[in-house]
Write a protein that holds these residues in place. Structure first.
Motif, PDB file in Angstrom:
ATOM      1  N   ARG A   3      20.180  12.206  -3.376  1.00  0.00           N
ATOM      2  CA  ARG A   3      19.498  11.286  -3.830  1.00  0.00           C
ATOM      3  C   ARG A   3      17.874  11.515  -4.331  1.00  0.00           C
ATOM      4  NH1 ARG A   3      18.242   6.871   0.820  1.00  0.00           N
ATOM      5  NH2 ARG A   3      16.268   6.406  -0.528  1.00  0.00           N
ATOM      6  N   LEU A   4      17.449  10.890  -5.039  1.00  0.00           N
ATOM      7  CA  LEU A   4      16.241  10.784  -5.487  1.00  0.00           C
ATOM      8  C   LEU A   4      15.211  10.594  -4.250  1.00  0.00           C
ATOM      9  CD1 LEU A   4      16.262   9.280  -9.065  1.00  0.00           C
ATOM     10  CD2 LEU A   4      16.070  11.684  -8.378  1.00  0.00           C
ATOM     11  N   ASP A   5      13.967  11.066  -4.387  1.00  0.00           N
ATOM     12  CA  ASP A   5      13.101  10.770  -3.384  1.00  0.00           C
ATOM     13  C   ASP A   5      11.596  10.839  -4.148  1.00  0.00           C
ATOM     14  OD1 ASP A   5      12.466  13.563  -3.802  1.00  0.00           O
ATOM     15  OD2 ASP A   5      13.096  14.000  -2.078  1.00  0.00           O
ATOM     16  N   HIS A   6      10.608  11.294  -3.321  1.00  0.00           N
ATOM     17  CA  HIS A   6       9.260  11.198  -3.566  1.00  0.00           C
ATOM     18  C   HIS A   6       8.586   9.835  -4.217  1.00  0.00           C
ATOM     19  CE1 HIS A   6       9.470  15.318  -3.285  1.00  0.00           C
ATOM     20  NE2 HIS A   6      10.533  15.431  -4.165  1.00  0.00           N
ATOM     21  N   LYS A   7       8.057   9.617  -5.331  1.00  0.00           N
ATOM     22  CA  LYS A   7       7.662   8.467  -5.613  1.00  0.00           C
ATOM     23  C   LYS A   7       8.364   6.974  -5.954  1.00  0.00           C
ATOM     24  CE  LYS A   7       3.792  10.454  -8.406  1.00  0.00           C
ATOM     25  NZ  LYS A   7       2.786  10.645  -7.523  1.00  0.00           N
ATOM     26  N   LEU A   8       9.889   7.619  -6.104  1.00  0.00           N
ATOM     27  CA  LEU A   8      10.887   6.488  -6.493  1.00  0.00           C
ATOM     28  C   LEU A   8      11.498   5.881  -5.403  1.00  0.00           C
ATOM     29  CD1 LEU A   8      12.820   8.595  -9.273  1.00  0.00           C
ATOM     30  CD2 LEU A   8      11.059   6.797  -9.463  1.00  0.00           C
ATOM     31  N   ASP A   9      11.167   6.488  -4.094  1.00  0.00           N
ATOM     32  CA  ASP A   9      11.812   6.200  -2.858  1.00  0.00           C
ATOM     33  C   ASP A   9      10.730   5.050  -2.363  1.00  0.00           C
ATOM     34  OD1 ASP A   9      13.367   5.757  -0.530  1.00  0.00           O
ATOM     35  OD2 ASP A   9      13.262   7.696   0.191  1.00  0.00           O
ATOM     36  N   CYS A  10      10.809   3.629  -1.934  1.00  0.00           N
ATOM     37  CA  CYS A  10      10.154   2.731  -1.512  1.00  0.00           C
ATOM     38  C   CYS A  10       9.793   3.076  -0.076  1.00  0.00           C
ATOM     39  CB  CYS A  10      10.820   1.326  -1.564  1.00  0.00           C
ATOM     40  SG  CYS A  10       9.781   0.122  -0.791  1.00  0.00           S
ATOM     41  N   LYS A  11       8.620   3.236   0.096  1.00  0.00           N
ATOM     42  CA  LYS A  11       7.965   3.706   1.558  1.00  0.00           C
ATOM     43  C   LYS A  11       8.256   2.462   2.692  1.00  0.00           C
ATOM     44  CE  LYS A  11       6.964   7.362  -0.472  1.00  0.00           C
ATOM     45  NZ  LYS A  11       8.062   7.687  -1.216  1.00  0.00           N
ATOM     46  N   ASP A  12       8.411   1.121   2.114  1.00  0.00           N
ATOM     47  CA  ASP A  12       8.489   0.351   3.065  1.00  0.00           C
ATOM     48  C   ASP A  12       9.921  -0.051   3.438  1.00  0.00           C
ATOM     49  OD1 ASP A  12       5.953  -0.822   3.361  1.00  0.00           O
ATOM     50  OD2 ASP A  12       6.406  -2.825   2.733  1.00  0.00           O
ATOM     51  N   CYS A  13      10.897  -0.132   2.439  1.00  0.00           N
ATOM     52  CA  CYS A  13      12.370  -0.375   2.847  1.00  0.00           C
ATOM     53  C   CYS A  13      13.374   0.750   2.702  1.00  0.00           C
ATOM     54  CB  CYS A  13      12.700  -1.709   2.029  1.00  0.00           C
ATOM     55  SG  CYS A  13      12.933  -1.388   0.324  1.00  0.00           S
ATOM     56  N   GLY A  14      12.852   1.906   1.899  1.00  0.00           N
ATOM     57  CA  GLY A  14      13.768   3.069   1.924  1.00  0.00           C
ATOM     58  C   GLY A  14      14.736   2.981   0.697  1.00  0.00           C
ATOM     59  N   THR A  15      14.728   2.033  -0.006  1.00  0.00           N
ATOM     60  CA  THR A  15      15.592   1.913  -1.152  1.00  0.00           C
ATOM     61  C   THR A  15      15.040   2.621  -2.353  1.00  0.00           C
ATOM     62  OG1 THR A  15      14.781  -0.112  -1.940  1.00  0.00           O
ATOM     63  CG2 THR A  15      16.850  -0.270  -0.204  1.00  0.00           C
ATOM     64  N   TYR A  17      15.202   1.162  -5.966  1.00  0.00           N
ATOM     65  CA  TYR A  17      15.583   0.075  -6.588  1.00  0.00           C
ATOM     66  C   TYR A  17      14.460  -0.347  -7.198  1.00  0.00           C
ATOM     67  CZ  TYR A  17      18.947  -3.598  -8.273  1.00  0.00           C
ATOM     68  OH  TYR A  17      19.718  -4.056  -9.056  1.00  0.00           O
ATOM     69  N   LEU A  18      14.206  -0.116  -8.687  1.00  0.00           N
ATOM     70  CA  LEU A  18      12.908  -0.478  -9.433  1.00  0.00           C
ATOM     71  C   LEU A  18      13.028  -1.694 -10.133  1.00  0.00           C
ATOM     72  CD1 LEU A  18      12.975   2.725  -8.984  1.00  0.00           C
ATOM     73  CD2 LEU A  18      11.389   2.917 -10.673  1.00  0.00           C
ATOM     74  N   LYS A  19      12.010  -2.572  -9.905  1.00  0.00           N
ATOM     75  CA  LYS A  19      12.027  -3.895 -10.748  1.00  0.00           C
ATOM     76  C   LYS A  19      11.247  -3.265 -12.296  1.00  0.00           C
ATOM     77  CE  LYS A  19      10.823  -8.692 -10.931  1.00  0.00           C
ATOM     78  NZ  LYS A  19      10.500  -9.590  -9.874  1.00  0.00           N
ATOM     79  N   ILE A  20      12.039  -3.205 -13.265  1.00  0.00           N
ATOM     80  CA  ILE A  20      11.522  -2.607 -14.633  1.00  0.00           C
ATOM     81  C   ILE A  20      11.493  -3.858 -15.542  1.00  0.00           C
ATOM     82  CG2 ILE A  20      11.579  -0.804 -16.380  1.00  0.00           C
ATOM     83  CD1 ILE A  20      12.960   0.945 -14.361  1.00  0.00           C
ATOM     84  N   SER A  26       3.501   2.568 -20.546  1.00  0.00           N
ATOM     85  CA  SER A  26       3.362   3.529 -19.516  1.00  0.00           C
ATOM     86  C   SER A  26       2.531   3.224 -18.259  1.00  0.00           C
ATOM     87  CB  SER A  26       2.600   4.639 -20.298  1.00  0.00           C
ATOM     88  OG  SER A  26       1.391   4.323 -20.747  1.00  0.00           O
ATOM     89  N   ASP A  27       1.718   1.998 -18.435  1.00  0.00           N
ATOM     90  CA  ASP A  27       0.612   1.678 -17.512  1.00  0.00           C
ATOM     91  C   ASP A  27       1.229   0.352 -16.858  1.00  0.00           C
ATOM     92  OD1 ASP A  27       0.212  -0.257 -19.732  1.00  0.00           O
ATOM     93  OD2 ASP A  27      -1.884  -0.397 -19.332  1.00  0.00           O
ATOM     94  N   THR A  28       2.529   0.234 -17.028  1.00  0.00           N
ATOM     95  CA  THR A  28       2.873  -0.929 -16.407  1.00  0.00           C
ATOM     96  C   THR A  28       3.295  -0.772 -14.865  1.00  0.00           C
ATOM     97  OG1 THR A  28       4.323  -1.651 -18.420  1.00  0.00           O
ATOM     98  CG2 THR A  28       5.118  -2.740 -16.303  1.00  0.00           C
ATOM     99  N   PRO A  29       3.030  -1.673 -13.984  1.00  0.00           N
ATOM    100  CA  PRO A  29       3.034  -1.662 -12.447  1.00  0.00           C
ATOM    101  C   PRO A  29       4.663  -2.074 -12.247  1.00  0.00           C
ATOM    102  CG  PRO A  29       1.794  -3.471 -12.806  1.00  0.00           C
ATOM    103  CD  PRO A  29       1.851  -2.962 -14.346  1.00  0.00           C
ATOM    104  N   THR A  34      13.800  -4.451  -3.919  1.00  0.00           N
ATOM    105  CA  THR A  34      14.507  -5.015  -2.814  1.00  0.00           C
ATOM    106  C   THR A  34      13.337  -5.942  -2.021  1.00  0.00           C
ATOM    107  OG1 THR A  34      15.940  -3.042  -2.714  1.00  0.00           O
ATOM    108  CG2 THR A  34      15.596  -4.331  -0.602  1.00  0.00           C
ATOM    109  N   CYS A  35      12.131  -5.401  -1.791  1.00  0.00           N
ATOM    110  CA  CYS A  35      11.239  -5.870  -1.024  1.00  0.00           C
ATOM    111  C   CYS A  35       9.770  -6.285  -1.838  1.00  0.00           C
ATOM    112  CB  CYS A  35      10.591  -5.011  -0.034  1.00  0.00           C
ATOM    113  SG  CYS A  35       9.786  -3.332  -0.223  1.00  0.00           S
ATOM    114  N   GLY A  36       9.598  -5.708  -2.936  1.00  0.00           N
ATOM    115  CA  GLY A  36       8.617  -6.229  -3.634  1.00  0.00           C
ATOM    116  C   GLY A  36       7.306  -5.327  -3.620  1.00  0.00           C
ATOM    117  N   VAL A  37       7.262  -4.227  -2.819  1.00  0.00           N
ATOM    118  CA  VAL A  37       6.255  -3.339  -2.786  1.00  0.00           C
ATOM    119  C   VAL A  37       5.988  -2.525  -4.241  1.00  0.00           C
ATOM    120  CG1 VAL A  37       5.365  -1.047  -1.565  1.00  0.00           C
ATOM    121  CG2 VAL A  37       6.377  -2.851  -0.316  1.00  0.00           C
TER     122      VAL A  37
END
Length: 70
Positions: A3-15, A17-20, A26-29, A34-37
Motif C-alpha cells: 500500500r501507499l504511504d507517506h503524504k497520501l496516508d491520513c495521519k488521523d484515521c490511517g486511510t 482516500y482523497l477527496k479530489i 496544483s495548489d488545490t487543498p 474519510t475524516c476530512g483532515v
C-alpha cells in the motif's frame, strides 16, 4: 509494496482516500474523504503518488481511492 504511504496516508484515521475536486489545480487543498483532515496540496500529493509507482501501473486512483493493481 502492498500500500501507499507517506503524504497520501491520513495521519488521523490511517486511510488513503482523497477527496479530489473535479477542477483540481496544483495548489488545490486535498482532504481525507474519510475524516476530512487536510492532507496537503494536489501538486505534492500527486508527486508522492507518482514517486511510489502510481504512474507505472502498480496502483490506480479511482474517485480519490487508491488501490493496488494485482
Amino acid at each position: 509494496m502492498e500500500r501507499l504511504d507517506h503524504k497520501l496516508d491520513c495521519k488521523d484515521c490511517g486511510t488513503i482516500y482523497l477527496k479530489i475536486p473535479k477542477d483540481v489545480q496544483s495548489d488545490t487543498p486535498i482532504y481525507c474523504s474519510t475524516c476530512g483532515v487536510l492532507l496537503g496540496r494536489w501538486e505534492e500529493l500527486e508527486r508522492d503518488f507518482n514517486r511510489q509507482g502510481g504512474q507505472d501501473g502498480v496502483f490506480k486512483m479511482n474517485d480519490g481511492q487508491i488501490e493496488r493493481l494485482d
